[in-house]
Design an enzyme around this catalytic site. Structure first.
Site, PDB file in Angstrom:
ATOM      1  N   GLY A   1      41.922  52.500   6.847  1.00 55.73           N
ATOM      2  CA  GLY A   1      41.910  51.610   5.690  1.00 55.73           C
ATOM      3  C   GLY A   1      41.498  50.203   6.072  1.00 55.73           C
TER       4      GLY A   1
ATOM      5  N   GLN B   1      40.997  41.114   5.519  1.00 52.69           N
ATOM      6  CA  GLN B   1      40.662  41.384   6.923  1.00 52.69           C
ATOM      7  C   GLN B   1      39.218  41.029   7.262  1.00 52.69           C
ATOM      8  OE1 GLN B   1      42.458  45.566   6.741  1.00 52.69           O
ATOM      9  NE2 GLN B   1      42.816  44.983   8.860  1.00 52.69           N
TER      10      GLN B   1
ATOM     11  N   CYS C   1      46.632  48.894  13.026  1.00 49.84           N
ATOM     12  CA  CYS C   1      45.870  48.061  12.099  1.00 49.84           C
ATOM     13  C   CYS C   1      44.631  47.550  12.826  1.00 49.84           C
ATOM     14  CB  CYS C   1      46.744  46.880  11.661  1.00 49.84           C
ATOM     15  SG  CYS C   1      45.900  45.722  10.568  1.00 49.84           S
ATOM     16  N   LEU C   2      43.503  47.568  12.141  1.00 54.20           N
ATOM     17  CA  LEU C   2      42.258  47.096  12.763  1.00 54.20           C
ATOM     18  C   LEU C   2      42.344  45.611  13.129  1.00 54.20           C
ATOM     19  CD1 LEU C   2      39.615  48.962  10.569  1.00 54.20           C
ATOM     20  CD2 LEU C   2      40.407  49.558  12.869  1.00 54.20           C
TER      21      LEU C   2
ATOM     22  N   HIS D   1      50.330  50.078   3.468  1.00 56.41           N
ATOM     23  CA  HIS D   1      49.850  49.161   4.517  1.00 56.41           C
ATOM     24  C   HIS D   1      48.788  48.211   3.957  1.00 56.41           C
ATOM     25  CE1 HIS D   1      48.521  48.373   8.844  1.00 56.41           C
ATOM     26  NE2 HIS D   1      47.495  47.935   8.151  1.00 56.41           N
ATOM     27  N   GLU D   2      47.832  48.774   3.197  1.00 56.57           N
ATOM     28  CA  GLU D   2      46.728  47.948   2.688  1.00 56.57           C
ATOM     29  C   GLU D   2      47.203  47.018   1.565  1.00 56.57           C
ATOM     30  OE1 GLU D   2      44.288  47.877   4.583  1.00 56.57           O
ATOM     31  OE2 GLU D   2      44.705  49.751   5.625  1.00 56.57           O
TER      32      GLU D   2
ATOM     33  N   HIS E   1      48.614  44.007   3.030  1.00 59.72           N
ATOM     34  CA  HIS E   1      47.606  43.021   3.453  1.00 59.72           C
ATOM     35  C   HIS E   1      47.289  42.039   2.322  1.00 59.72           C
ATOM     36  CE1 HIS E   1      46.188  43.881   7.494  1.00 59.72           C
ATOM     37  NE2 HIS E   1      46.063  45.170   7.249  1.00 59.72           N
TER      38      HIS E   1
HETATM   39 CO    CO Z   1      45.844  46.742   8.542  1.00 58.77          CO
END
Ligand code: CO
Length: 157
Positions: free
Chosen positions: A45, A50, A88-89, A130-131, A134
């Site tokens: 995701g 981000q 997480c990226l 999670h997203e 963000h």
């Molecule tokens: Co993330």
């Protein structure tokens, strides 16, 4: 176009995102870039903050459920509880154990502004939570009970 992903420490990751109100070609280009960026990084995701855009845009792709584009998502229902690793990226080389609902229902809009409702279980539910976090400026590191270097986990396997 693959965009640069902001890394933890960047102040933009801690800001709240704004509603999307215009569903135009510019939005579609951002969504397409987000999908390309997520896939290039082998992620499940990605949220717009981000890549430095403080708008409520999320893309998710899980092996089981496929691709989702969620604009202005709101979680309207959650139940159950699962503890599992997540990463997480924006937080490279760190996984943490985070408690998430097993089941969620999210209300959102598609890229054309049409209302949609998605039901997610397990990994999809985790990715949605999670997203959506963000978009509130919240990272999984704020919620994790313990952390591990993914390289260590691979050695255990
Ligand atoms: Co993330």
């Amino acid at each position: 176009m693959v965009r640069d992903i902001l890394i933890k420490g960047d102040p933009l990751l801690l800001k709240k995102s704004h509603d999307v109100t215009v569903f135009d070609d510019r939005l579609h280009a951002i969504i397409d870039d987000m999908i390309e960026t997520m896939d290039a990084a082998d992620g499940v995701g990605l949220a717009a903050p981000q890549i430095g855009i403080l708008r409520k845009i999320v893309v998710i792709r899980t092996p089981e459920d496929g691709l989702f584009e969620l604009i202005n998502p709101t979680i309207i229902e959650e139940s159950g509880e699962v503890e599992d690793y997540e990463g997480c990226l924006s937080v490279p080389d760190l996984w943490g154990i985070v408690k998430r609902p097993q089941h969620v229902v999210v209300q959102a809009q598609d890229r054309n502004g049409q209302s949609i409702e998605i039901t997610g279980e397990n990994l999809l539910a985790r990715a949605i939570c999670h997203e959506v976090d963000h978009l509130k400026g919240v990272l999984f590191t704020d919620k994790a009970s313990s952390f591990i270097d993914p390289a260590e986990l691979k050695q255990e396997e």
